[in-house]
Design a protein around this motif. Structure first.
Motif, PDB file in Angstrom:
ATOM      1  N   PRO A  19       6.828   9.830  12.118  1.00 28.02           N
ATOM      2  CA  PRO A  19       7.257   9.358  10.796  1.00 28.02           C
ATOM      3  C   PRO A  19       6.591   8.082  10.304  1.00 28.02           C
ATOM      4  O   PRO A  19       6.626   7.793   9.112  1.00 28.02           O
ATOM      5  CB  PRO A  19       8.766   9.139  10.976  1.00 28.02           C
ATOM      6  CG  PRO A  19       8.934   8.882  12.435  1.00 28.02           C
ATOM      7  CD  PRO A  19       7.902   9.709  13.124  1.00 28.02           C
ATOM      8  N   ASP A  20       5.977   7.290  11.206  1.00 34.00           N
ATOM      9  CA  ASP A  20       5.415   6.003  10.779  1.00 34.00           C
ATOM     10  C   ASP A  20       3.998   6.191  10.239  1.00 34.00           C
ATOM     11  O   ASP A  20       3.041   5.576  10.698  1.00 34.00           O
ATOM     12  CB  ASP A  20       5.428   5.003  11.934  1.00 34.00           C
ATOM     13  CG  ASP A  20       4.666   5.494  13.160  1.00 34.00           C
ATOM     14  OD1 ASP A  20       4.558   6.730  13.352  1.00 34.00           O
ATOM     15  OD2 ASP A  20       4.179   4.651  13.926  1.00 34.00           O
ATOM     16  N   GLU A  37       9.880  13.320  -6.093  1.00 37.49           N
ATOM     17  CA  GLU A  37       8.884  13.144  -5.045  1.00 37.49           C
ATOM     18  C   GLU A  37       9.602  12.490  -3.870  1.00 37.49           C
ATOM     19  O   GLU A  37      10.121  11.383  -3.998  1.00 37.49           O
ATOM     20  CB  GLU A  37       7.725  12.276  -5.541  1.00 37.49           C
ATOM     21  CG  GLU A  37       6.920  12.927  -6.658  1.00 37.49           C
ATOM     22  CD  GLU A  37       5.849  12.018  -7.220  1.00 37.49           C
ATOM     23  OE1 GLU A  37       5.087  11.433  -6.413  1.00 37.49           O
ATOM     24  OE2 GLU A  37       5.772  11.872  -8.467  1.00 37.49           O
ATOM     25  N   ILE A  38       9.637  13.196  -2.761  1.00 35.49           N
ATOM     26  CA  ILE A  38      10.395  12.737  -1.604  1.00 35.49           C
ATOM     27  C   ILE A  38       9.444  12.497  -0.438  1.00 35.49           C
ATOM     28  O   ILE A  38       8.593  13.336  -0.132  1.00 35.49           O
ATOM     29  CB  ILE A  38      11.502  13.764  -1.227  1.00 35.49           C
ATOM     30  CG1 ILE A  38      12.364  13.239  -0.070  1.00 35.49           C
ATOM     31  CG2 ILE A  38      10.938  15.127  -0.941  1.00 35.49           C
ATOM     32  CD1 ILE A  38      13.318  12.147  -0.470  1.00 35.49           C
ATOM     33  N   ALA A  39       9.596  11.347   0.212  1.00 34.20           N
ATOM     34  CA  ALA A  39       8.742  10.995   1.347  1.00 34.20           C
ATOM     35  C   ALA A  39       9.467  11.261   2.655  1.00 34.20           C
ATOM     36  O   ALA A  39      10.689  11.454   2.697  1.00 34.20           O
ATOM     37  CB  ALA A  39       8.326   9.526   1.265  1.00 34.20           C
ATOM     38  N   GLN A  40       8.682  11.254   3.732  1.00 37.88           N
ATOM     39  CA  GLN A  40       9.232  11.558   5.048  1.00 37.88           C
ATOM     40  C   GLN A  40      10.198  10.482   5.538  1.00 37.88           C
ATOM     41  O   GLN A  40      10.954  10.708   6.478  1.00 37.88           O
ATOM     42  CB  GLN A  40       8.101  11.759   6.068  1.00 37.88           C
ATOM     43  CG  GLN A  40       7.585  10.507   6.749  1.00 37.88           C
ATOM     44  CD  GLN A  40       6.741   9.622   5.828  1.00 37.88           C
ATOM     45  OE1 GLN A  40       6.363  10.032   4.740  1.00 37.88           O
ATOM     46  NE2 GLN A  40       6.435   8.421   6.277  1.00 37.88           N
ATOM     47  N   ASP A  41      10.207   9.326   4.889  1.00 36.29           N
ATOM     48  CA  ASP A  41      11.097   8.246   5.314  1.00 36.29           C
ATOM     49  C   ASP A  41      12.295   8.065   4.387  1.00 36.29           C
ATOM     50  O   ASP A  41      13.033   7.090   4.510  1.00 36.29           O
ATOM     51  CB  ASP A  41      10.319   6.927   5.421  1.00 36.29           C
ATOM     52  CG  ASP A  41       9.822   6.429   4.071  1.00 36.29           C
ATOM     53  OD1 ASP A  41       9.861   7.206   3.091  1.00 36.29           O
ATOM     54  OD2 ASP A  41       9.396   5.255   3.998  1.00 36.29           O
ATOM     55  N   GLY A  42      12.488   9.014   3.457  1.00 38.03           N
ATOM     56  CA  GLY A  42      13.644   8.940   2.566  1.00 38.03           C
ATOM     57  C   GLY A  42      13.387   8.258   1.249  1.00 38.03           C
ATOM     58  O   GLY A  42      14.231   8.322   0.345  1.00 38.03           O
ATOM     59  N   PRO A  78      16.460   4.287   6.534  1.00 39.82           N
ATOM     60  CA  PRO A  78      16.061   2.892   6.721  1.00 39.82           C
ATOM     61  C   PRO A  78      16.383   2.320   8.110  1.00 39.82           C
ATOM     62  O   PRO A  78      15.963   1.224   8.426  1.00 39.82           O
ATOM     63  CB  PRO A  78      16.882   2.164   5.663  1.00 39.82           C
ATOM     64  CG  PRO A  78      18.151   2.952   5.588  1.00 39.82           C
ATOM     65  CD  PRO A  78      17.746   4.379   5.787  1.00 39.82           C
ATOM     66  N   VAL A  79      17.111   3.076   8.927  1.00 39.11           N
ATOM     67  CA  VAL A  79      17.463   2.531  10.245  1.00 39.11           C
ATOM     68  C   VAL A  79      16.234   2.478  11.135  1.00 39.11           C
ATOM     69  O   VAL A  79      15.983   1.502  11.840  1.00 39.11           O
ATOM     70  CB  VAL A  79      18.582   3.381  10.897  1.00 39.11           C
ATOM     71  CG1 VAL A  79      18.907   2.847  12.290  1.00 39.11           C
ATOM     72  CG2 VAL A  79      19.825   3.375  10.009  1.00 39.11           C
ATOM     73  N   GLY A  80      15.407   3.565  11.080  1.00 32.29           N
ATOM     74  CA  GLY A  80      14.155   3.590  11.836  1.00 32.29           C
ATOM     75  C   GLY A  80      14.374   3.708  13.333  1.00 32.29           C
ATOM     76  O   GLY A  80      15.470   3.886  13.847  1.00 32.29           O
ATOM     77  N   GLY A  81      13.245   3.626  14.030  1.00 34.24           N
ATOM     78  CA  GLY A  81      13.297   3.516  15.485  1.00 34.24           C
ATOM     79  C   GLY A  81      13.691   4.778  16.218  1.00 34.24           C
ATOM     80  O   GLY A  81      12.874   5.665  16.435  1.00 34.24           O
ATOM     81  N   ARG A  82      14.945   4.869  16.550  1.00 34.44           N
ATOM     82  CA  ARG A  82      15.422   5.792  17.578  1.00 34.44           C
ATOM     83  C   ARG A  82      15.447   7.257  17.130  1.00 34.44           C
ATOM     84  O   ARG A  82      15.908   7.584  16.055  1.00 34.44           O
ATOM     85  CB  ARG A  82      16.816   5.361  18.001  1.00 34.44           C
ATOM     86  CG  ARG A  82      17.832   5.448  16.883  1.00 34.44           C
ATOM     87  CD  ARG A  82      19.059   4.605  17.124  1.00 34.44           C
ATOM     88  NE  ARG A  82      18.841   3.249  16.673  1.00 34.44           N
ATOM     89  CZ  ARG A  82      19.795   2.340  16.576  1.00 34.44           C
ATOM     90  NH1 ARG A  82      21.018   2.613  16.929  1.00 34.44           N
ATOM     91  NH2 ARG A  82      19.524   1.114  16.161  1.00 34.44           N
ATOM     92  N   PHE A  83      14.959   8.151  17.951  1.00 32.15           N
ATOM     93  CA  PHE A  83      15.150   9.585  17.802  1.00 32.15           C
ATOM     94  C   PHE A  83      14.633  10.276  19.060  1.00 32.15           C
ATOM     95  O   PHE A  83      13.754   9.780  19.758  1.00 32.15           O
ATOM     96  CB  PHE A  83      14.464  10.151  16.549  1.00 32.15           C
ATOM     97  CG  PHE A  83      12.974   9.932  16.482  1.00 32.15           C
ATOM     98  CD1 PHE A  83      12.088  10.810  17.093  1.00 32.15           C
ATOM     99  CD2 PHE A  83      12.450   8.858  15.771  1.00 32.15           C
ATOM    100  CE1 PHE A  83      10.721  10.616  17.014  1.00 32.15           C
ATOM    101  CE2 PHE A  83      11.088   8.656  15.688  1.00 32.15           C
ATOM    102  CZ  PHE A  83      10.212   9.530  16.313  1.00 32.15           C
TER     103      PHE A  83
END
Length: 710
Positions: A19-20, A37-42, A78-83
């Protein structure tokens, strides 16, 4: 691609596995009226209407475990990081998010149904663990900053700009929500932020309204999922000018199976749209882009102004998307003197009408009466003739087409070439209607244009881009814009220079303007200070915008010009330099979406040389798509039918094109056994050898065309 993602082998979707990405990569979801228009990060860009103002916004989906206090976001940000697992699938018409964390498998799919001013989000959560899970889900919609009032109204969450309430932002769900927030401060907290909103941390919203303050819309659900249990729900959100109709549509969409049926209808319409033209060449990247994302992009550029609107209508003709109503609507904004905004836009109107007749053969349209903007009416033919005459009225004393630039006047090389193209293509149409005096007039004018170009604009092997009335010829020694790619291309397209001079001008363009990332529109750039140039150029820093950058529209015309002189290999080289799939090998330099054509790429004068920008609303994508079909592959509509005149790269041994044309389907296979770029040896249509290279149109049926170059 350094693991960011990949375009599927069939070209129908781009899968982001990391995602980054260098910057957010957006997908366009639209029904023609509402755009998301929607991006992979919301992150999202929301636009109502093709000519509306895009609003940067967001769609964030948070999940909070009410027992462990962990929280994360399906959209990664917007939390990011963990998955544990993440995928974003950008498809034509749909974007899917697949996210797994802490034994919760989450799926979110967003689409824009037909005849709805909004999007539908389908969410599915599954507990893949062995223990029961208590979860809170928060669906958060960012609103434009000017929206200062929001709250619950008759079962829907509504946001408005109190001082300008023409557009209403809304959100609803197919299941009862537990709570909501409409005050941004209430949701985020006094010192909170989107990565850690107070409402998510505390596990509850406060049912807040917004009044004269920053607003958002958040709806929340509390769920309990047993072992392997799954739950589904839909969210409806968007922006509308007709809230009454939108309420009715939401009520219909909430009925069982309604969303699935609506999206199926939309997909069928889109498939019909995209299936009008398909290709198969020796370049798999070109095939994948052309048949799916690039085609969809070409059809759905924004109408920034009248000229970009006309560009989109021209592209839409080959895909059956431009109607006589669209054309009549444009003609009704034309003045009785023939003008449509300015000479450039007026010539684009001429190109639209010419392309319409070539595509449809519908001469009857030209007998219809259409009103003028300033009173009175005339047939479409009269509108066309007045547009041609208006362009003639813009001839300077020198015999070139002039245009106002600020307080100055510019004799423009590119516009001279563009007008020449329109006059030349208009002559067969005028002949059809028996306008013999006009044919003689424009034939003489074309000869005068050739002489004027050679006398006033020639600078050695290439031509100046124009002459200012006060500052003189552009591109003088030690001045900016010494050579302009668009000027050379339009003169070639307009047949205003000989083939030998055309090849010399193109060599100069290659030597002086070509870079490893594409051909800049001109060089040297104008400096940062105000210069003697077009006002829109001197607002752009060197190497950006239109100031010595790489533009899709200019690249398209350069490719067109190269095919006219038989340079198939060169045309392919220029395309490959800006091909987003080729540029995807350096994602941290290119940064733009690798599945659509960037409207522009920063030139070498810019610190971010090679970086692409402005994708989905690119007006140049449509022209570039059309040039690939009609000039490189050579399948060209003409008044008499379908002309086959390819200009292929020499190593393309076979090309296949399927195209709908005037009610019939054509399956065209072009063979290139002798590895030439141009020159048709024979054409066989349904087993019968054709004389010449124009296929007279069939009224219906499927027809098979075998073309051999040589």
């Amino acid at each position: 691609m350094e693991g960011f993602g990949v375009l599927a082998p069939n070209g129908e979707e781009f899968v982001i596995g990391r995602p980054d990405t260098p910057r957010p990569w957006f997908n366009l979801l639209t029904n023609g009226q509402y755009r998301l228009e929607i991006a992979q990060d919301g992150r999202a860009i929301q636009t109502l209407g093709r000519d509306g103002s895009p609003n940067l916004t967001s769609r964030y989906i948070y999940i909070r475990d009410l027992d462990s206090d962990k929280f994360w976001s399906i959209t990664w940000q917007p939390v990011g990081g963990r998955f544990d697992k993440y995928e974003c699938h950008h498809k034509i018409g749909t974007t899917d998010f697949k996210y797994n964390y802490d034994q919760i498998d989450a799926f979110a799919s967003v689409s824009v149904p037909d005849k709805f001013d909004g999007e539908v989000w389908h969410l599915r959560l599954q507990n893949t663990g062995d223990k029961k899970r208590r979860l809170a889900v928060y669906f958060t919609i960012g609103l434009p900053d000017e929206v200062n009032e929001a709250g619950l109204e008759r079962g829907l969450l509504i946001g408005r700009n109190r001082l300008d309430p023409a557009i209403t932002y809304f959100c609803a769900s197919d299941r009862t929500i537990d709570s909501f927030d409409c005050s941004r401060e209430a949701f985020l907290g006094q010192y909170g932020s989107y990565p850690a909103p107070q409402a998510v941390i505390e596990g509850k919203c406060s049912r807040s309204s917004a009044a004269d303050e920053n607003a958002l819309i958040t709806i929340s659900y509390h769920l309990t999922l047993g072992k392997n249990a799954t739950t589904n729900f839909d969210v409806f959100t968007g922006a509308t000018r007709d809230m009454s109709f939108t309420r009715q549509t939401i009520a219909l969409l909430k009925q069982p199976g309604a969303v699935a049926n609506s999206l199926t209808r939309t997909a069928e319409l889109r498939q019909q749209q995209l299936g009008c033209v398909t290709i198969k060449t020796s370049d798999s990247d070109t095939n994948k882009l052309f048949n799916y994302f690039w085609k969809f992009q070409a059809l759905n550029s924004l109408d920034r102004n009248q000229q970009t609107h006309l560009n989109r209508l021209v592209t839409g003709l080959s895909l059956g998307q431009t109607t006589t109503t669209d054309i009549e609507r444009v003609l009704s904004t034309q003045s009785k003197n023939g003008e449509l905004d300015d000479v450039s836009t007026t010539s684009e109107l001429c190109r639209l009408l010419i392309t319409y007749l070539k595509e449809t053969g519908d001469f009857d349209l030209f007998h219809r009466q259409v009103e003028y903007r300033d009173g009175g009416n005339g047939t479409v033919l009269h509108h066309f003739i007045r547009a041609l005459n208006y362009c003639h009225d813009q001839l300077s004393v020198s015999g070139l087409i002039k245009v106002k630039v600020g307080g100055d006047s510019l004799e423009s090389t590119a516009l001279t070439g563009k007008v020449a193209y329109c006059w030349r293509e208009a002559i067969p149409i005028l002949e059809h209607f028996g306008e013999h005096q006009l044919i003689d007039r424009y034939s003489r004018l074309l000869e005068k244009l050739r002489n004027a170009v050679d006398r006033h604009l020639r600078q050695g092997r290439y031509y100046s881009s124009g002459i200012f009335s006060t500052q003189g010829k552009i591109g003088q020694k030690n001045k900016p814009r010494q050579i302009d790619a668009d000027a050379q291309s339009w003169l070639i397209i307009g047949s205003l220079m000989t083939p030998e001079r055309a090849k010399g001008a193109l060599r100069s363009v290659d030597q002086r303007l070509s870079t490893k990332y594409g051909t800049v529109n001109f060089s040297p750039p104008y400096p940062d200070i105000k210069g003697d140039c077009e006002e829109s150029v001197d607002l752009d820093s060197p190497g950006s915008g239109r100031n010595s950058a790489i533009l899709a529209s200019v690249t398209a015309r350069l490719i067109w010009a190269k095919t006219l002189v038989g340079q198939g290999d060169e045309a392919e080289r220029v395309w490959k330099q800006i091909n987003p799939q080729a540029r995807a090998t350096e994602p941290n330099i290119y940064r733009a979406e690798p599945f659509i054509v960037a409207d522009s790429v920063f030139g070498p004068a810019h610190q971010h040389f090679g970086q692409g920008s402005a994708g989905w609303d690119s007006p140049g994508a449509g022209l570039l798509w059309t040039v690939m079909l009609e000039q490189i592959l050579g399948v060209q509509p003409v008044l008499g039918g379908l002309k086959i005149d390819p200009c292929l790269p020499k190593d393309w041994r076979q090309v296949e094109v399927t195209r709908q044309f005037r009610g019939a389907d054509y399956h065209i296979r072009i063979q290139n056994p002798f590895r030439v770029s141009k020159g048709v040896d024979r054409i066989i249509v349904d087993g019968v050898r054709l004389t010449g290279n124009v296929i007279r149109p069939f009224a219906r049926g499927s027809h098979f065309v075998e073309v051999t170059l040589g």
